[in-house]
Enzyme design. Structure first.
Site, PDB file in Angstrom:
ATOM      1  N   LYS A   1       0.826  -1.215   0.000  1.00 59.31           N
ATOM      2  CA  LYS A   1       0.000   0.000   0.000  1.00 59.31           C
ATOM      3  C   LYS A   1       0.859   1.264   0.000  1.00 59.31           C
ATOM      4  CE  LYS A   1      -2.034  -1.025   3.889  1.00 59.31           C
ATOM      5  NZ  LYS A   1      -1.326  -2.277   4.162  1.00 59.31           N
TER       6      LYS A   1
ATOM      7  N   ARG B   1      11.480  -5.979   4.982  1.00 58.20           N
ATOM      8  CA  ARG B   1      11.186  -4.544   4.857  1.00 58.20           C
ATOM      9  C   ARG B   1      12.134  -3.728   5.735  1.00 58.20           C
ATOM     10  NH1 ARG B   1       5.267  -1.953   5.383  1.00 58.20           N
ATOM     11  NH2 ARG B   1       5.202  -2.890   7.478  1.00 58.20           N
TER      12      ARG B   1
ATOM     13  N   ARG C   1      11.273  -2.262  11.451  1.00 58.13           N
ATOM     14  CA  ARG C   1      10.290  -1.756  12.418  1.00 58.13           C
ATOM     15  C   ARG C   1      10.052  -2.767  13.537  1.00 58.13           C
ATOM     16  NH1 ARG C   1       5.372   0.168   8.685  1.00 58.13           N
ATOM     17  NH2 ARG C   1       4.236  -0.880  10.353  1.00 58.13           N
TER      18      ARG C   1
ATOM     19  N   ARG D   1      -0.902  -9.005  13.412  1.00 61.86           N
ATOM     20  CA  ARG D   1      -1.439  -7.973  12.518  1.00 61.86           C
ATOM     21  C   ARG D   1      -2.248  -8.592  11.388  1.00 61.86           C
ATOM     22  NH1 ARG D   1       3.826  -4.932  11.106  1.00 61.86           N
ATOM     23  NH2 ARG D   1       2.497  -3.634   9.810  1.00 61.86           N
TER      24      ARG D   1
HETATM   25  P1  ADP Z   1       2.214  -1.777   3.241  1.00 65.47           P
HETATM   26  O1  ADP Z   1       2.233  -0.281   3.192  1.00 65.47           O
HETATM   27  O2  ADP Z   1       1.002  -2.366   2.570  1.00 65.47           O
HETATM   28  O3  ADP Z   1       2.415  -2.308   4.604  1.00 65.47           O
HETATM   29  P2  ADP Z   1       4.821  -1.636   1.853  1.00 65.47           P
HETATM   30  O4  ADP Z   1       4.529  -0.739   0.691  1.00 65.47           O
HETATM   31  O5  ADP Z   1       5.590  -1.063   2.972  1.00 65.47           O
HETATM   32  O6  ADP Z   1       3.452  -2.305   2.374  1.00 65.47           O
HETATM   33  O7  ADP Z   1       5.555  -2.929   1.278  1.00 65.47           O
HETATM   34  C1  ADP Z   1       5.942  -4.003   2.154  1.00 65.47           C
HETATM   35  C2  ADP Z   1       7.311  -4.547   1.736  1.00 65.47           C
HETATM   36  O8  ADP Z   1       7.225  -5.203   0.471  1.00 65.47           O
HETATM   37  C3  ADP Z   1       8.372  -3.453   1.549  1.00 65.47           C
HETATM   38  O9  ADP Z   1       9.611  -3.986   1.956  1.00 65.47           O
HETATM   39  C4  ADP Z   1       8.351  -3.173   0.056  1.00 65.47           C
HETATM   40  O10 ADP Z   1       9.614  -2.676  -0.401  1.00 65.47           O
HETATM   41  C5  ADP Z   1       8.028  -4.538  -0.528  1.00 65.47           C
HETATM   42  N1  ADP Z   1       7.188  -4.496  -1.740  1.00 65.47           N
HETATM   43  C6  ADP Z   1       6.217  -3.598  -2.063  1.00 65.47           C
HETATM   44  N2  ADP Z   1       5.632  -3.898  -3.245  1.00 65.47           N
HETATM   45  C7  ADP Z   1       6.227  -5.033  -3.683  1.00 65.47           C
HETATM   46  C8  ADP Z   1       6.055  -5.881  -4.851  1.00 65.47           C
HETATM   47  N3  ADP Z   1       5.123  -5.615  -5.793  1.00 65.47           N
HETATM   48  N4  ADP Z   1       6.846  -6.963  -4.951  1.00 65.47           N
HETATM   49  C9  ADP Z   1       7.751  -7.254  -4.006  1.00 65.47           C
HETATM   50  N5  ADP Z   1       7.976  -6.534  -2.885  1.00 65.47           N
HETATM   51  C10 ADP Z   1       7.219  -5.427  -2.717  1.00 65.47           C
HETATM   52  P1  ADP Z   2       1.215  -1.648   7.659  1.00 65.10           P
HETATM   53  O1  ADP Z   2       0.769  -0.982   6.410  1.00 65.10           O
HETATM   54  O2  ADP Z   2       2.542  -2.268   7.534  1.00 65.10           O
HETATM   55  O3  ADP Z   2       0.176  -2.512   8.256  1.00 65.10           O
HETATM   56  P2  ADP Z   2       0.902   0.848   9.119  1.00 65.10           P
HETATM   57  O4  ADP Z   2       2.062   1.737   9.137  1.00 65.10           O
HETATM   58  O5  ADP Z   2      -0.257   1.206   8.243  1.00 65.10           O
HETATM   59  O6  ADP Z   2       1.424  -0.601   8.811  1.00 65.10           O
HETATM   60  O7  ADP Z   2       0.320   0.689  10.592  1.00 65.10           O
HETATM   61  C1  ADP Z   2       1.147   0.336  11.674  1.00 65.10           C
HETATM   62  C2  ADP Z   2       0.298   0.243  12.937  1.00 65.10           C
HETATM   63  O8  ADP Z   2      -0.279   1.538  13.229  1.00 65.10           O
HETATM   64  C3  ADP Z   2      -0.898  -0.699  12.858  1.00 65.10           C
HETATM   65  O9  ADP Z   2      -0.540  -2.040  13.137  1.00 65.10           O
HETATM   66  C4  ADP Z   2      -1.818  -0.093  13.931  1.00 65.10           C
HETATM   67  O10 ADP Z   2      -1.385  -0.452  15.232  1.00 65.10           O
HETATM   68  C5  ADP Z   2      -1.578   1.405  13.774  1.00 65.10           C
HETATM   69  N1  ADP Z   2      -2.551   2.009  12.840  1.00 65.10           N
HETATM   70  C6  ADP Z   2      -2.272   2.590  11.628  1.00 65.10           C
HETATM   71  N2  ADP Z   2      -3.394   3.037  11.044  1.00 65.10           N
HETATM   72  C7  ADP Z   2      -4.418   2.746  11.901  1.00 65.10           C
HETATM   73  C8  ADP Z   2      -5.842   2.929  11.872  1.00 65.10           C
HETATM   74  N3  ADP Z   2      -6.464   3.504  10.826  1.00 65.10           N
HETATM   75  N4  ADP Z   2      -6.558   2.503  12.945  1.00 65.10           N
HETATM   76  C9  ADP Z   2      -5.966   1.930  13.996  1.00 65.10           C
HETATM   77  N5  ADP Z   2      -4.647   1.709  14.084  1.00 65.10           N
HETATM   78  C10 ADP Z   2      -3.877   2.096  13.058  1.00 65.10           C
END
Ligand code: ADP
Ligand code: ADP
Ligand code: ZN
Length: 213
Positions: free
Chosen positions: A13, A127, A160, A171
């Site tokens: 995302k 990541r 992280r 999660r």
């Molecule tokens: P999210 O915001 O949904 O948690 P991230 O954008 O941070 O996810 O992506 C999670 C991990 O996967 C990161 O280390 C990122 O560099 C990697 N990643 C993102 N898109 C792809 C893809 N299409 N293929 C492989 N790895 C990816």
């Molecule tokens: P990822 O995309 O890797 O799941 P985020 O950076 O979006 O991680 O979120 C990290 C953490 O921040 C979540 O596991 C949650 O604890 C908190 N968080 C983020 N956005 C929200 C939301 N909209 N509501 C509740 N908790 C949230």
């Protein structure tokens, strides 16, 4: 244009939101990044949020919703925005919907990036996130030019705290129970667009731009 990113933790995302933000000149709003910035600055909000984040749980809606609504009321959001990590449950989606409704407005697209759970753990272990600008990398898939250093701002990259295996599993459970129902919520509104997030990130981006164009 108002866009929501949906998908499991690690689906990509943030990666896609960042590219959409650059191409369409829309602010990328990540509630996770807002919480992490507060943790880094030692604010009360940060302390409270951290206790939930470290367990892989959602931060309570009272805190999260207020922060998000304040953020989208800012000047740079007038032409639209990309929400990454919000809403994360049905009550949050309903509040957003009601607030937009008051302004005669609505979400234009909910972009759902699908990646099976089996792939998520590997993605999260690899990541690395920038502690300053929120950029993310992957040690194998998306390596930074210089190991341990952010290409964009030169700051340090970290694993992280909540990207460790135990927490990622929590999660994922939270995602399936609380966030996944949003797929049906936005499908019913006719704005859901689904993408295969296991593809190369540039291919995913290309498909997204085709539906946004
Ligand atoms: P999210 O915001 O949904 O948690 P991230 O954008 O941070 O996810 O992506 C999670 C991990 O996967 C990161 O280390 C990122 O560099 C990697 N990643 C993102 N898109 C792809 C893809 N299409 N293929 C492989 N790895 C990816
Ligand atoms: P990822 O995309 O890797 O799941 P985020 O950076 O979006 O991680 O979120 C990290 C953490 O921040 C979540 O596991 C949650 O604890 C908190 N968080 C983020 N956005 C929200 C939301 N909209 N509501 C509740 N908790 C949230
Ligand atoms: Zn950076």
């Amino acid at each position: 244009m108002k866009i929501i990113m949906l998908g499991a933790p690690g689906a990509g995302k943030g990666t896609q939101a960042e590219m959409i933000s650059e191409k369409y000149h829309l602010p990328h709003i990540s509630t996770g990044d807002i919480f992490r910035a507060n943790i880094k600055n030692g604010t009360e909000l940060g302390k409270e949020a951290k206790s939930y984040m470290d367990k892989g749980l959602l931060v309570p809606d009272e805190l999260t919703v207020r922060i998000l609504l304040d953020r989208v009321a800012e000047e740079d959001c007038k032409e639209g925005y990309i929400l990454d990590g919000f809403p994360r449950n049905i009550p949050q989606a309903e509040v957003l919907d009601a607030e937009l409704g008051k302004l005669g407005d609505k979400i234009d697209a909910a972009i759902d990036i699908e990646v099976p759970d089996e792939n998520i753990i590997e993605r999260m272990m690899g990541r690395r996130a920038c502690t300053s600008c929120g950029a993310t990398y992957h040690i194998v898939n998306v390596p930074p030019k210089k190991e341990g250093t952010c290409d964009k701002c030169g700051d340090a990259l970290i694993l992280r705290d909540d990207d460790r295996e135990e927490t990622v599993r929590n999660r994922l459970n939270v995602y399936h129970e609380q966030t996944q129902p949003l797929i049906e919520f936005y499908q019913k509104k006719g704005v859901l667009k689904t993408f295969d997030g296991t593809k190369d990130m540039m291919d995913v981006f290309k498909e997204i731009t085709e539906i946004l164009a």
